[in-house]
Design an enzyme around this catalytic site. Structure first.
Site, PDB file in Angstrom:
ATOM      1  N   ARG A  29       0.766  -1.268  -0.152  1.00  0.00           N
ATOM      2  CA  ARG A  29      -0.051   0.087  -0.082  1.00  0.00           C
ATOM      3  C   ARG A  29       1.186   1.239   0.104  1.00  0.00           C
ATOM      4  O   ARG A  29       0.784   2.560   0.598  1.00  0.00           O
ATOM      5  CB  ARG A  29      -0.883   0.042   1.017  1.00  0.00           C
ATOM      6  CG  ARG A  29      -1.917  -0.387   1.636  1.00  0.00           C
ATOM      7  CD  ARG A  29      -3.015  -0.645   0.622  1.00  0.00           C
ATOM      8  NE  ARG A  29      -4.515  -1.972   0.440  1.00  0.00           N
ATOM      9  CZ  ARG A  29      -5.027  -1.657   1.095  1.00  0.00           C
ATOM     10  NH1 ARG A  29      -5.436  -0.914   1.741  1.00  0.00           N
ATOM     11  NH2 ARG A  29      -6.730  -2.144   1.130  1.00  0.00           N
ATOM     12  N   ARG A  33      -3.419   6.252   1.533  1.00  0.00           N
ATOM     13  CA  ARG A  33      -3.739   7.782   1.286  1.00  0.00           C
ATOM     14  C   ARG A  33      -3.031   8.460   3.126  1.00  0.00           C
ATOM     15  O   ARG A  33      -3.514   9.517   3.387  1.00  0.00           O
ATOM     16  CB  ARG A  33      -5.072   7.489   2.696  1.00  0.00           C
ATOM     17  CG  ARG A  33      -6.504   7.004   1.864  1.00  0.00           C
ATOM     18  CD  ARG A  33      -7.746   6.293   2.635  1.00  0.00           C
ATOM     19  NE  ARG A  33      -7.093   4.553   2.920  1.00  0.00           N
ATOM     20  CZ  ARG A  33      -8.460   4.138   3.635  1.00  0.00           C
ATOM     21  NH1 ARG A  33      -9.678   4.779   4.300  1.00  0.00           N
ATOM     22  NH2 ARG A  33      -7.921   3.092   3.640  1.00  0.00           N
ATOM     23  N   ARG A  42      -6.866  11.561  -5.677  1.00  0.00           N
ATOM     24  CA  ARG A  42      -7.977  11.121  -5.146  1.00  0.00           C
ATOM     25  C   ARG A  42      -9.484  11.318  -4.996  1.00  0.00           C
ATOM     26  O   ARG A  42     -10.435  11.574  -6.164  1.00  0.00           O
ATOM     27  CB  ARG A  42      -7.858  10.148  -3.768  1.00  0.00           C
ATOM     28  CG  ARG A  42      -9.573   9.036  -4.015  1.00  0.00           C
ATOM     29  CD  ARG A  42      -9.482   8.731  -1.849  1.00  0.00           C
ATOM     30  NE  ARG A  42     -10.404   7.297  -2.030  1.00  0.00           N
ATOM     31  CZ  ARG A  42     -11.679   7.374  -2.343  1.00  0.00           C
ATOM     32  NH1 ARG A  42     -12.203   8.808  -1.884  1.00  0.00           N
ATOM     33  NH2 ARG A  42     -12.509   7.325  -2.376  1.00  0.00           N
ATOM     34  N   ASP A  79      -7.022  -2.735  -7.463  1.00  0.00           N
ATOM     35  CA  ASP A  79      -7.086  -3.398  -5.831  1.00  0.00           C
ATOM     36  C   ASP A  79      -7.901  -4.759  -6.134  1.00  0.00           C
ATOM     37  O   ASP A  79      -7.793  -5.014  -7.215  1.00  0.00           O
ATOM     38  CB  ASP A  79      -8.666  -2.770  -5.416  1.00  0.00           C
ATOM     39  CG  ASP A  79      -9.410  -3.062  -4.050  1.00  0.00           C
ATOM     40  OD1 ASP A  79      -8.243  -1.995  -3.310  1.00  0.00           O
ATOM     41  OD2 ASP A  79      -9.652  -3.745  -3.556  1.00  0.00           O
ATOM     42  N   TYR A 155     -14.818 -11.699  -0.127  1.00  0.00           N
ATOM     43  CA  TYR A 155     -15.086 -10.595  -0.263  1.00  0.00           C
ATOM     44  C   TYR A 155     -16.515 -10.466  -0.802  1.00  0.00           C
ATOM     45  O   TYR A 155     -17.390  -9.829  -0.700  1.00  0.00           O
ATOM     46  CB  TYR A 155     -14.578  -9.792  -0.810  1.00  0.00           C
ATOM     47  CG  TYR A 155     -13.306  -8.935  -0.103  1.00  0.00           C
ATOM     48  CD1 TYR A 155     -13.743  -7.621   0.960  1.00  0.00           C
ATOM     49  CD2 TYR A 155     -12.116  -9.439   0.175  1.00  0.00           C
ATOM     50  CE1 TYR A 155     -12.775  -7.481   1.690  1.00  0.00           C
ATOM     51  CE2 TYR A 155     -11.284  -8.955   0.541  1.00  0.00           C
ATOM     52  CZ  TYR A 155     -11.580  -7.693   1.306  1.00  0.00           C
ATOM     53  OH  TYR A 155     -10.537  -7.413   2.563  1.00  0.00           O
TER      54      TYR A 155
HETATM   55  O1  1CP Z   1      -0.108  -1.278  -2.761  1.00  0.00           O
HETATM   56  C1  1CP Z   1       0.153  -0.285  -3.307  1.00  0.00           C
HETATM   57  O2  1CP Z   1       0.316   0.936  -3.537  1.00  0.00           O
HETATM   58  C2  1CP Z   1      -1.406  -0.761  -5.113  1.00  0.00           C
HETATM   59  C3  1CP Z   1      -2.686  -0.503  -4.181  1.00  0.00           C
HETATM   60  C4  1CP Z   1      -3.340  -1.819  -3.642  1.00  0.00           C
HETATM   61  C5  1CP Z   1      -3.335  -2.710  -3.231  1.00  0.00           C
HETATM   62  C6  1CP Z   1      -2.418  -4.408  -3.505  1.00  0.00           C
HETATM   63  C7  1CP Z   1      -5.002  -1.336  -2.575  1.00  0.00           C
HETATM   64  C8  1CP Z   1      -5.290   0.374  -3.423  1.00  0.00           C
HETATM   65  N1  1CP Z   1      -5.247  -2.600  -2.670  1.00  0.00           N
HETATM   66  C9  1CP Z   1      -4.400  -3.368  -2.597  1.00  0.00           C
HETATM   67  C10 1CP Z   1      -4.778  -4.356  -1.799  1.00  0.00           C
HETATM   68  C11 1CP Z   1      -5.918  -5.363  -1.316  1.00  0.00           C
HETATM   69  N2  1CP Z   1      -7.106  -4.405  -0.971  1.00  0.00           N
HETATM   70  C12 1CP Z   1      -6.023  -6.267  -0.180  1.00  0.00           C
HETATM   71  C13 1CP Z   1      -4.679  -7.121  -0.220  1.00  0.00           C
HETATM   72  C14 1CP Z   1      -3.454  -6.600   0.108  1.00  0.00           C
HETATM   73  C15 1CP Z   1      -4.435  -6.489   2.467  1.00  0.00           C
HETATM   74  O3  1CP Z   1      -4.701  -7.586   2.514  1.00  0.00           O
HETATM   75  O4  1CP Z   1      -4.110  -5.317   2.350  1.00  0.00           O
HETATM   76  C16 1CP Z   1      -7.451  -6.405   0.249  1.00  0.00           C
HETATM   77  C17 1CP Z   1      -7.740  -6.980   1.148  1.00  0.00           C
HETATM   78  C18 1CP Z   1      -7.737  -5.346  -0.556  1.00  0.00           C
HETATM   79  C19 1CP Z   1      -9.492  -5.034  -0.477  1.00  0.00           C
HETATM   80  C20 1CP Z   1     -10.106  -3.405  -0.048  1.00  0.00           C
HETATM   81  N3  1CP Z   1      -9.242  -2.074  -1.234  1.00  0.00           N
HETATM   82  C21 1CP Z   1      -9.954  -2.835   1.642  1.00  0.00           C
HETATM   83  C22 1CP Z   1      -9.908  -3.593   2.628  1.00  0.00           C
HETATM   84  C23 1CP Z   1     -11.330  -3.846   3.319  1.00  0.00           C
HETATM   85  C24 1CP Z   1     -11.698  -4.881   4.421  1.00  0.00           C
HETATM   86  O5  1CP Z   1     -12.589  -4.049   5.028  1.00  0.00           O
HETATM   87  O6  1CP Z   1     -11.491  -5.786   4.109  1.00  0.00           O
HETATM   88  C25 1CP Z   1     -10.275  -1.579   1.019  1.00  0.00           C
HETATM   89  C26 1CP Z   1      -9.961  -0.656   2.568  1.00  0.00           C
HETATM   90  C27 1CP Z   1      -9.672  -1.074  -0.344  1.00  0.00           C
HETATM   91  C28 1CP Z   1      -9.285   0.070  -0.363  1.00  0.00           C
HETATM   92  C29 1CP Z   1      -8.387   0.626  -1.436  1.00  0.00           C
HETATM   93  N4  1CP Z   1      -7.435   0.060  -1.515  1.00  0.00           N
HETATM   94  C30 1CP Z   1      -6.011   0.825  -2.267  1.00  0.00           C
HETATM   95  C31 1CP Z   1      -6.468   1.363  -1.123  1.00  0.00           C
HETATM   96  C32 1CP Z   1      -5.218   2.746  -1.572  1.00  0.00           C
HETATM   97  C33 1CP Z   1      -7.411   1.945  -0.644  1.00  0.00           C
HETATM   98  C34 1CP Z   1      -8.211   2.628  -0.183  1.00  0.00           C
HETATM   99  C35 1CP Z   1      -9.131   3.614  -0.135  1.00  0.00           C
HETATM  100  C36 1CP Z   1      -9.350   4.654  -1.026  1.00  0.00           C
HETATM  101  O7  1CP Z   1      -8.202   5.431  -1.479  1.00  0.00           O
HETATM  102  O8  1CP Z   1     -10.538   5.225  -0.856  1.00  0.00           O
END
Ligand code: 1CP
Length: 357
Positions: A29, A33, A42, A79, A155
């Site tokens: 990540r 944010r 964003r 994502d 999910y």
């Molecule tokens: O790493 C990076 O910089 C690349 C971008 C990236 C990656 C690799 C994002 C952007 N998401 C992911 C993978 C991802 N997404 C995973 C696997 C990694 C991990 O375990 O953290 C998972 C589980 C998600 C699902 C997801 N997407 C969640 C979790 C939800 C939950 O409650 O279980 C969330 C909050 C997101 C949104 C998201 N994806 C990425 C970002 C920067 C964000 C934040 C949201 C935003 O800007 O609004």
């Protein structure tokens, strides 16, 4: 279209356990944010999907952390949930709540309708990969990624993040046949999806099994690892004259290291509960490791960050042969101070370079 030579290939070499001058580092990540410039882009894009589905925005936020920090890899901004979205589940991101699907998969009728989607629906991802490769201009390699079939399945069935996995575990215990059908479709889809990222220019591939660790022993092997292995087996492993290393990250997978190491991956991501020295002994250096600093270390101040970085590098031990990629044990917190990330990256490089001498 010809792409420039890779100027820094230390990440790829370390993943393949080839000699490196220092320990490469990138952060899960790393685009996100905690960076004010990410929040600004964003806001301009209007929504998470607005960001991810526009190649210029996706490229911009991918490159943002590389402008600030001396990272050894870029990771595609996207994502894991774009895949079920392409399957027609209707992904939405809601402020303060996170991602949610309009049509989760809960019944046999839902599963009957599910199939491998047309990859054209994910063309925006492949377009972003192509543009990022051009803009990187060979500076560092680009990592492509996808969720594991099980983690994506969580999910799809829960409809959103979960704390107890009640819906998917209900299906697992009551109707394992239905869950196996979903996981097989997810595996087939993920193979096509990752291979198309590789053809578009991704130079390494990472599979996020973020929720594998919530399964009981025995069930992890049957419902998570089996399908991750199916994906690994189906991936293109050489493209454009270079090996494409595959990283499998199972959060909470510490007790299954030996079996995960046999799934065919080149590297394993580890969370911070695992000791790297013991992990190396257990798997006899069969694969490389990626990890495993606790992301909350970033709130302990500069001295604590330097100390814990050294602890992780010391635990891995002196290596002239690569095999370690420094990372967090899970994603960076959105509350992290970017200046502290600079401290971390610089400490990884200087401390490991001194050690490699
Ligand atoms: O790493 C990076 O910089 C690349 C971008 C990236 C990656 C690799 C994002 C952007 N998401 C992911 C993978 C991802 N997404 C995973 C696997 C990694 C991990 O375990 O953290 C998972 C589980 C998600 C699902 C997801 N997407 C969640 C979790 C939800 C939950 O409650 O279980 C969330 C909050 C997101 C949104 C998201 N994806 C990425 C970002 C920067 C964000 C934040 C949201 C935003 O800007 O609004």
């Amino acid at each position: 279209m010809s792409l420039p030579q890779l100027k820094n290939d230390i990440l790829l070499r370390s993943l393949l356990r080839e000699p490196v001058p220092y320990t490469p580092v990138w952060l899960m990540r790393q685009a996100g944010r905690y960076l004010p410039e990410y929040r600004a882009t964003r806001a301009e894009a209007g929504s998470f999907m607005g960001l991810a589905q526009n190649r210029e925005y996706a490229c911009e936020v991918t490159l943002q952390p590389l402008r600030r920090f001396d990272l050894d890899a870029a990771i595609l901004f996207s994502d894991i949930l774009t895949v079920p979205d392409a399957m027609g589940l209707g992904l939405g991101f809601y402020e303060g709540e996170g991602p949610r699907f309009a049509s989760p998969i809960r019944t046999e009728a839902d599963v009957d309708k599910l199939h491998v989607p047309d990859m054209a629906k994910l063309q925006y991802v492949f377009d972003a990969v192509e543009l990022i490769r051009q803009e990187l201009d060979g500076r560092v390699p680009l990592i492509g990624f996808a969720g594991s079939p099980w983690t994506i399945g969580c999910y799809m069935v829960e409809g959103q993040g979960s704390s107890d996995y009640r819906m998917i575990k209900s299906m697992l215990y009551a109707r394992p046949d239905l869950l196996h059908r979903i996981l097989k479709i997810n595996a087939e889809t993920t193979i096509e999806y990752l291979n198309q990222q590789i053809r578009s220019g991704a130079q390494a591939a990472m599979i996020f099994d973020s929720w594998g660790g919530v399964l009981a022993d025995g069930l992890f092997q049957e419902f998570s690892l089996h399908y991750t292995k199916m994906v690994v087996d189906g991936l293109i492993r050489e493209h454009d004259g270079r090996k494409v290393p595959v990283i499998v990250f199972t959060k909470g997978g510490g007790q299954w290291l030996e079996t995960i190491a046999e799934c065919g991956c080149d590297a394993m991501g580890l969370d911070w509960t695992v000791n790297l020295s013991q992990a190396r002994q257990r798997i006899q250096d069969k694969v490389a490791f990626q990890g495993n600093l606790d992301p909350m270390t970033m709130f302990g101040g500069e001295e604590a960050i330097r100390r814990e970085v050294r602890r992780v590098i010391d635990d891995y031990g002196v290596v002239g042969n690569g095999g370690h990629v420094f990372n967090f044990g899970h994603g960076i917190s959105r509350f992290t101070d970017p200046d502290m990330v600079k401290v971390l990256v610089d400490e990884v490089h200087s401390y490991s370079a001194a050690m490699h001498k």
